[in-house]
Design a protein around this motif. Structure first.
Motif, PDB file in Angstrom:
ATOM      1  N   PHE A  31       0.839  -1.187   0.000  1.00  0.00           N
ATOM      2  CA  PHE A  31       0.000   0.000   0.000  1.00  0.00           C
ATOM      3  C   PHE A  31       0.883   1.249   0.000  1.00  0.00           C
ATOM      4  O   PHE A  31       2.002   1.209   0.494  1.00  0.00           O
ATOM      5  N   PRO A  32       0.387   2.342  -0.556  1.00  0.00           N
ATOM      6  CA  PRO A  32       1.212   3.554  -0.651  1.00  0.00           C
ATOM      7  C   PRO A  32       1.505   4.161   0.721  1.00  0.00           C
ATOM      8  O   PRO A  32       0.693   4.093   1.630  1.00  0.00           O
ATOM      9  N   VAL A  33       2.671   4.756   0.822  1.00  0.00           N
ATOM     10  CA  VAL A  33       3.108   5.390   2.067  1.00  0.00           C
ATOM     11  C   VAL A  33       3.201   6.892   1.813  1.00  0.00           C
ATOM     12  O   VAL A  33       3.755   7.324   0.810  1.00  0.00           O
ATOM     13  N   THR A  34       2.649   7.687   2.727  1.00  0.00           N
ATOM     14  CA  THR A  34       2.772   9.132   2.628  1.00  0.00           C
ATOM     15  C   THR A  34       3.992   9.559   3.425  1.00  0.00           C
ATOM     16  O   THR A  34       4.059   9.343   4.634  1.00  0.00           O
ATOM     17  N   ILE A  35       4.945  10.162   2.732  1.00  0.00           N
ATOM     18  CA  ILE A  35       6.173  10.616   3.367  1.00  0.00           C
ATOM     19  C   ILE A  35       6.096  12.130   3.491  1.00  0.00           C
ATOM     20  O   ILE A  35       5.745  12.818   2.531  1.00  0.00           O
ATOM     21  N   LYS A  36       6.440  12.641   4.670  1.00  0.00           N
ATOM     22  CA  LYS A  36       6.222  14.053   4.980  1.00  0.00           C
ATOM     23  C   LYS A  36       7.200  15.013   4.302  1.00  0.00           C
ATOM     24  O   LYS A  36       6.795  16.055   3.808  1.00  0.00           O
ATOM     25  N   GLY A  37       8.482  14.703   4.320  1.00  0.00           N
ATOM     26  CA  GLY A  37       9.477  15.672   3.869  1.00  0.00           C
ATOM     27  C   GLY A  37      10.107  15.319   2.528  1.00  0.00           C
ATOM     28  O   GLY A  37      10.233  14.147   2.170  1.00  0.00           O
ATOM     29  N   SER A  38      10.535  16.340   1.797  1.00  0.00           N
ATOM     30  CA  SER A  38      11.141  16.097   0.481  1.00  0.00           C
ATOM     31  C   SER A  38      12.473  15.355   0.610  1.00  0.00           C
ATOM     32  O   SER A  38      12.810  14.530  -0.241  1.00  0.00           O
ATOM     33  N   TRP A  39      13.239  15.632   1.656  1.00  0.00           N
ATOM     34  CA  TRP A  39      14.497  14.905   1.843  1.00  0.00           C
ATOM     35  C   TRP A  39      14.227  13.444   2.179  1.00  0.00           C
ATOM     36  O   TRP A  39      14.956  12.555   1.757  1.00  0.00           O
ATOM     37  N   GLU A  40      13.181  13.206   2.948  1.00  0.00           N
ATOM     38  CA  GLU A  40      12.811  11.830   3.271  1.00  0.00           C
ATOM     39  C   GLU A  40      12.418  11.077   2.004  1.00  0.00           C
ATOM     40  O   GLU A  40      12.734   9.897   1.849  1.00  0.00           O
ATOM     41  N   VAL A  41      11.737  11.764   1.083  1.00  0.00           N
ATOM     42  CA  VAL A  41      11.372  11.140  -0.197  1.00  0.00           C
ATOM     43  C   VAL A  41      12.632  10.745  -0.964  1.00  0.00           C
ATOM     44  O   VAL A  41      12.722   9.641  -1.508  1.00  0.00           O
ATOM     45  N   LEU A  42      13.632  11.635  -0.989  1.00  0.00           N
ATOM     46  CA  LEU A  42      14.887  11.324  -1.672  1.00  0.00           C
ATOM     47  C   LEU A  42      15.564  10.092  -1.075  1.00  0.00           C
ATOM     48  O   LEU A  42      16.062   9.227  -1.801  1.00  0.00           O
TER      49      LEU A  42
END
Length: 109
Positions: free
Chosen positions: A1-12
């Motif tokens: 299932f999709p995960v919502t990640i809060k920060g742009s650095w965390e996405v990287l």
């Protein structure tokens, strides 16, 4: 299932884990810490294959330092802006932490 990640650095960092086939969980485990009463701290990532917690941070506050202490008996990797902005440094930092975790696990057995 999709995960919502809060920060742009965390996405990287999550994308880097995916590209390198490193299993990760996002804010899946918590630790109690004291800051004007008891609170819960959720490190950004947990790497289950290596039993390593990863926090992605642009800047730190006194409260953050208290949070980190709650994980002190576990393997903990703090990634700051310089590691995230430099892919090679990010790779080196993460791989060094994973190697250290594996080495410690091997020495215990």
């Amino acid at each position: 299932f999709p995960v919502t990640i809060k920060g742009s650095w965390e996405v990287l960092v999550a994308k880097w884990f995916d590209e390198n086939k490193i299993k990760w969980e996002y804010e899946s485990r918590s630790f109690d810490y004291e800051w004007n009463g008891m609170r819960k701290y959720f490190p950004d990532f947990y790497l289950p294959d290596f039993d390593v917690y990863v926090e992605v941070k642009g800047y730190e506050t006194d409260r953050d330092l208290e949070k980190y202490k709650s994980v002190n008996d576990k393997k903990f990797l703090l990634l700051k802006q310089k590691e995230i902005n430099n892919v090679e440094l990010l790779k080196t930092t993460i791989l060094k932490s994973i190697f250290t975790a594996l080495f410690k696990r091997h020495c215990r057995t």
